[in-house]
Scaffold this motif. Structure first.
Motif, mmCIF file in Angstrom:
data_model
loop_
_atom_site.group_PDB
_atom_site.id
_atom_site.type_symbol
_atom_site.label_atom_id
_atom_site.label_comp_id
_atom_site.label_asym_id
_atom_site.label_seq_id
_atom_site.Cartn_x
_atom_site.Cartn_y
_atom_site.Cartn_z
ATOM 1 N N HIS A 266 6.907 -4.162 -2.635
ATOM 2 C CA HIS A 266 6.385 -3.663 -1.366
ATOM 3 C C HIS A 266 4.865 -3.601 -1.340
ATOM 4 O O HIS A 266 4.261 -3.544 -0.275
ATOM 5 C CB HIS A 266 6.902 -2.233 -1.106
ATOM 6 C CG HIS A 266 8.381 -2.121 -1.028
ATOM 7 N ND1 HIS A 266 9.139 -1.620 -2.054
ATOM 8 C CD2 HIS A 266 9.248 -2.449 -0.050
ATOM 9 C CE1 HIS A 266 10.421 -1.636 -1.701
ATOM 10 N NE2 HIS A 266 10.509 -2.123 -0.489
ATOM 11 N N TYR A 267 4.231 -3.552 -2.509
ATOM 12 C CA TYR A 267 2.796 -3.370 -2.575
ATOM 13 C C TYR A 267 2.127 -4.691 -2.909
ATOM 14 O O TYR A 267 2.425 -5.317 -3.939
ATOM 15 C CB TYR A 267 2.453 -2.295 -3.607
ATOM 16 C CG TYR A 267 3.133 -0.980 -3.300
ATOM 17 C CD1 TYR A 267 2.808 -0.274 -2.147
ATOM 18 C CD2 TYR A 267 4.124 -0.466 -4.131
ATOM 19 C CE1 TYR A 267 3.442 0.921 -1.839
ATOM 20 C CE2 TYR A 267 4.759 0.726 -3.828
ATOM 21 C CZ TYR A 267 4.410 1.408 -2.682
ATOM 22 O OH TYR A 267 5.046 2.587 -2.365
ATOM 23 N N ALA A 394 7.287 2.612 1.995
ATOM 24 C CA ALA A 394 6.344 1.783 1.246
ATOM 25 C C ALA A 394 5.392 1.017 2.151
ATOM 26 O O ALA A 394 4.198 0.878 1.853
ATOM 27 C CB ALA A 394 7.118 0.822 0.340
ATOM 28 N N ARG A 398 1.419 1.476 1.838
ATOM 29 C CA ARG A 398 0.534 0.337 1.574
ATOM 30 C C ARG A 398 -0.701 0.396 2.480
ATOM 31 O O ARG A 398 -1.829 0.146 2.040
ATOM 32 C CB ARG A 398 1.301 -0.967 1.777
ATOM 33 C CG ARG A 398 0.452 -2.231 1.620
ATOM 34 C CD ARG A 398 1.306 -3.476 1.778
ATOM 35 N NE ARG A 398 2.045 -3.457 3.030
ATOM 36 C CZ ARG A 398 1.528 -3.789 4.220
ATOM 37 N NH1 ARG A 398 0.259 -4.143 4.296
ATOM 38 N NH2 ARG A 398 2.275 -3.763 5.298
ATOM 39 N N TYR A 401 -3.016 3.205 1.159
ATOM 40 C CA TYR A 401 -3.728 2.774 -0.050
ATOM 41 C C TYR A 401 -4.896 1.854 0.316
ATOM 42 O O TYR A 401 -5.990 1.965 -0.237
ATOM 43 C CB TYR A 401 -2.781 2.024 -0.982
ATOM 44 C CG TYR A 401 -1.884 2.881 -1.840
ATOM 45 C CD1 TYR A 401 -2.362 3.998 -2.520
ATOM 46 C CD2 TYR A 401 -0.538 2.536 -2.027
ATOM 47 C CE1 TYR A 401 -1.537 4.757 -3.335
ATOM 48 C CE2 TYR A 401 0.306 3.280 -2.842
ATOM 49 C CZ TYR A 401 -0.200 4.385 -3.497
ATOM 50 O OH TYR A 401 0.614 5.133 -4.308
ATOM 51 N N ARG A 402 -4.634 0.920 1.212
ATOM 52 C CA ARG A 402 -5.669 -0.072 1.568
ATOM 53 C C ARG A 402 -6.797 0.567 2.370
ATOM 54 O O ARG A 402 -7.964 0.207 2.225
ATOM 55 C CB ARG A 402 -5.031 -1.214 2.375
ATOM 56 C CG ARG A 402 -6.017 -2.311 2.800
ATOM 57 C CD ARG A 402 -6.595 -2.999 1.574
ATOM 58 N NE ARG A 402 -7.550 -4.030 1.919
ATOM 59 C CZ ARG A 402 -8.861 -3.816 2.113
ATOM 60 N NH1 ARG A 402 -9.359 -2.589 2.011
ATOM 61 N NH2 ARG A 402 -9.672 -4.817 2.393
ATOM 62 N N GLU A 422 -0.505 0.994 -7.817
ATOM 63 C CA GLU A 422 -0.050 0.644 -6.473
ATOM 64 C C GLU A 422 -1.244 0.503 -5.530
ATOM 65 O O GLU A 422 -1.315 -0.447 -4.732
ATOM 66 C CB GLU A 422 0.913 1.712 -5.949
ATOM 67 C CG GLU A 422 2.278 1.695 -6.620
ATOM 68 C CD GLU A 422 3.147 2.877 -6.211
ATOM 69 O OE1 GLU A 422 4.334 2.882 -6.600
ATOM 70 O OE2 GLU A 422 2.656 3.785 -5.533
ATOM 71 N N ARG A 425 -3.099 -2.691 -6.258
ATOM 72 C CA ARG A 425 -2.376 -3.879 -5.800
ATOM 73 C C ARG A 425 -2.540 -4.074 -4.295
ATOM 74 O O ARG A 425 -2.515 -5.211 -3.804
ATOM 75 C CB ARG A 425 -0.884 -3.744 -6.138
ATOM 76 C CG ARG A 425 -0.142 -5.045 -6.068
ATOM 77 C CD ARG A 425 -0.540 -5.946 -7.223
ATOM 78 N NE ARG A 425 -0.428 -7.356 -6.943
ATOM 79 C CZ ARG A 425 -1.309 -8.277 -7.328
ATOM 80 N NH1 ARG A 425 -2.389 -7.916 -7.986
ATOM 81 N NH2 ARG A 425 -1.141 -9.545 -7.075
ATOM 82 N N CYS A 426 -2.678 -2.976 -3.564
ATOM 83 C CA CYS A 426 -2.817 -3.051 -2.109
ATOM 84 C C CYS A 426 -4.253 -3.302 -1.668
ATOM 85 O O CYS A 426 -4.525 -3.358 -0.460
ATOM 86 C CB CYS A 426 -2.316 -1.757 -1.480
ATOM 87 S SG CYS A 426 -0.557 -1.458 -1.713
#
Length: 508
Positions: A266-267, A394, A398, A401-402, A422, A425-426
Motif C-alpha cells: 500500500h505504501y 493505508a 500514505r 506520510y507524503r 512507511e 517509502r511514501c
C-alpha cells in the motif's frame, strides 16, 4: 503459521503476521496452513482429521469456528452452562499436560473454501492488497480450541509450583515447521520444528511501558525460556532485537537470525495530494474516548473539536488543511514507550518560537497509561492545533506520510518500527529517536535526537524544517529514504525467509 495476532489491530505485529503469511503463501516450495486460535476464549468447531461425516455437517462445524471467533457461541443458558463446564475441564486438562506431560492439545481442520469472505475480511484485508487475496484463500487452516492465554497460565503455574516452566504439547506432527509470532506456550510433538518470529523483548526489558504487565512479563519470559530450552529457532525482526534476545539467552545464538520486516504494498512513492487532507482529518478523528470499565475511570475525553454546526466544521477543516499547511505526524499506538509526550512538548516550543500555525497529528489507537497525555491533548484539540486520528486506511495514511512536514518516531524502545520506513517509502521525511533499532533500520535516511531530551528534538526539527538550508536537507532525506525503504520490500525480504526455512527444514 500462527495467525492469532491477525485477529486484532492494524499495525505492528498484526500487520507483519498478515504480510508474512501472504508472502510465504506465494512460495511454491511451501504448503502453508494458518493456525486459528484466540487469546482468551475457546475456539469451537473444526473437523477432526479422518473423521467421516457429510459435507453439510463439516460446513456446520466450520461455521461454529467462525461464530466462536467473532463472539459468544452459546445459543441459550443451557449451552452457556455446558460451555462453562467445558472451559473448566479445559483449564485442568492444560494443567495436567503442563505439569505431568499428560495428553496433547489437538488440532482440527478448517477448510477455507466455504468461508473465503470471513477469512479475507477478518484476518487479512486490513494489511494485504486485494491482488494477493487468491493465494491466501488457497491455504487451509487448523483450529486450536485451547486459548493461547490459558496455555501460558498453565506454564506459569507450573513454574510457581515446580520451579521450571513447562507447557502442554501441541500435536502438530503433520507439519515440518510451526511459525509462532511471539514466544509460544507449547512443546511440539514429533519432529516438528518451532520457529519463533521474534519481534522484541520489551515485555521483559521494559515491562513498565506495557499493559497487563504481570501477565505479559511472566508469559513472555517463561515461554521464551522454554522455547530456547526446547531448541527453537528465532527469526528476529532486527539485529537490535536479536542482541536483546542473546543478552537474555546467549545459548540461542546459533539458532537465531535477523530478517527485517517487509513493507506493505500500500505504501509507495506518490505525488502530494493536499486536496485530500481536510477530508482525511475530518473523517478519521477519534471523537470521544471513554476508558473501559475495567480501568475504573469514568472520565470521558473529548478528542475532536466541538462545532456549532456542519457548516462551521466544513469551513474549519478546509481552511486549516490546505496546500500551505505544515504539520508534524506521528503514527503509533498511544502508550508510554512511544513517547508522545516528548513530541507534544517539542511541538509546543516550535509553535511558540517559530510557527504558531504548525499542526500536530497523532494517528493510532489509545493503548495504556494515557491519563497524563490525553488531558494535555484536549486543550490543543479544542484550539485547533492538534488532531488525533484512528482507523486510518493505508491509502489515506500514505497521503499523510507524503504531505507531513516530518514524520516523527520518538519511541524509547522498539523491535523494528514500521512508521519510519512507511513514511520514507511514501516520499516523506523522518526524525527518529537515537536508539539502536532506529539507527539500524533507518540508517542515514533520518535525523536523530535524544528521546529523553525535549531540547534535542526541538533542535532536530528546527534544523530540518526551519533552517536556511531546510529545503535541501528535506530533499536529501527524501531521496535517501527511498533507497533505505527499498531494503524492506517483499522481493528483498522474502528470499531470506525462503533460504532460512529451507535450511532448517532439511537439517537433522
Amino acid at each position: 503459521m500462527e495467525l492469532r495476532p491477525a485477529l486484532d489491530g492494524h499495525f505492528g505485529i498484526p500487520q507483519e503476521t498478515r504480510l508474512l503469511f501472504s508472502a510465504l503463501a506465494g512460495l511454491p516450495e511451501i504448503e502453508l496452513s494458518g493456525l486459528l486460535q484466540m487469546s482468551k476464549r475457546m475456539t469451537l468447531g473444526g473437523v477432526t482429521p479422518h473423521q467421516k461425516m457429510s459435507v453439510a455437517e463439516q460446513v456446520h462445524r466450520y461455521s461454529r469456528t467462525v461464530v466462536s471467533l467473532k463472539g459468544s457461541a452459546s445459543v441459550d443458558w443451557k449451552a452457556g452452562l455446558a460451555g462453562f463446564i467445558e472451559e473448566q475441564v479445559e483449564h485442568w486438562r492444560l494443567r495436567l499436560a503442563a505439569y505431568f506431560g499428560v495428553g496433547a492439545v489437538g488440532l482440527k481442520q478448517f477448510e477455507t473454501k466455504f468461508f473465503e469472505d470471513f477469512i479475507w475480511q477478518t484476518l487479512f484485508a486490513r494489511s494485504v492488497p486485494s491482488e494477493e487475496r487468491e493465494r491466501i484463500l488457497a491455504c487451509d487452516h487448523r483450529v486450536c480450541a485451547s486459548p493461547w492465554r490459558w496455555m501460558h497460565l498453565a506454564g506459569i503455574e507450573r513454574k510457581s509450583l515446580m520451579r521450571a516452566s513447562g507447557y502442554p504439547k501441541l500435536d502438530a506432527a503433520e507439519f515440518d515447521l510451526f511459525i509462532a509470532q511471539t514466544p509460544y506456550p507449547a512443546r511440539l510433538s514429533g519432529k516438528t520444528k518451532l520457529v519463533v518470529h521474534y519481534h522484541d523483548a520489551i515485555p521483559v526489558l521494559m515491562p513498565h511501558t506495557i499493559s497487563d504487565r504481570a501477565f505479559h512479563e511472566a508469559s513472555h519470559f517463561n515461554a521464551l525460556a522454554a522455547n530456547v530450552r526446547d531448541g527453537a529457532h528465532f527469526v528476529c525482526v532486527s539485529e537490535a532485537t536479536r542482541q536483546d534476545l542473546l543478552s537474555l539467552f546467549p545459548e540461542a545464538e546459533p539458532r537465531s537470525v535477523t530478517i527485517h520486516n517487509m513493507l506493505p504494498a500500500h505504501y509507495y512513492p506518490s505525488e502530494p495530494e493536499p486536496e485530500r487532507l481536510a477530508g482525511i482529518m475530518r473523517r478519521y478523528q477519534i471523537g470521544e474516548f471513554k476508558p473501559p470499565l475495567s480501568k475504573k475511570n469514568d472520565r470521558v475525553y473529548r478528542l475532536s473539536r466541538q462545532f456549532g454546526g456542519e457548516a462551521d466544521k466544513t469551513a474549519f477543516y478546509e481552511q486549516t488543511f490546505n496546500p500551505q499547511t505544515r504539520f508534524l505526524l506521528m503514527v503509533s499506538t498511544i502508550e508510554p514507550r512511544k513517547n508522545h509526550r516528548r513530541l507534544l512538548e517539542a511541538w509546543e516550543v516550535l509553535r511558540d518560537r517559530l510557527d504558531k500555525d504548525i499542526k500536530l497529528v497523532f494517528v493510532g489507537h489509545i493503548g495504556c497509561d494515557y491519563k497524563d497525555l490525553l488531558p494535555a491533548c484536549e486543550t490543543w484539540i479544542e484550539q485547533g492545533g492538534l488532531f488525533m486520528l484512528q482507523n486510518v486506511p493505508a491509502d489515506a495514511l500514505r497521503v499523510l506520510y507524503r504531505q507531513a512536514l516530518v514524520t516523527v518516531c520518538p519511541s524509547v524502545g522498539e523491535g523494528f518500527d514500521f512508521s519510519g520506513v512507511e513514511a520514507m517509502r511514501c516520499g516523506g521525511v523522518v526524525a527518529a529517536s537515537d536508539i539502536p533499532v532506529h539507527r539500524e533500520v533507518y540508517g542515514d535516511a533520518a535525523a536523530y535526537f535524544n528521546p529523553y531530551d525535549t531540547g534535542s528534538l526541538v533542535a532536530a526539527l528546527q534544523n530540518m524544517a526551519f533552517s536556511v538550508d531546510a529545503d535541501a536537507q528535506l530533499a536529501a532525506l527524501r531521496e535517501q529514504g527511498q533507497l533505505q525503504s527499498s531494503c524492506y520490500l517483499p522481493e528483498k525480504v522474502l528470499p531470506q525467509w525462503a533460504d532460512f526455512l529451507g535450511k532448517i527444514s532439511s537439517a537433522d
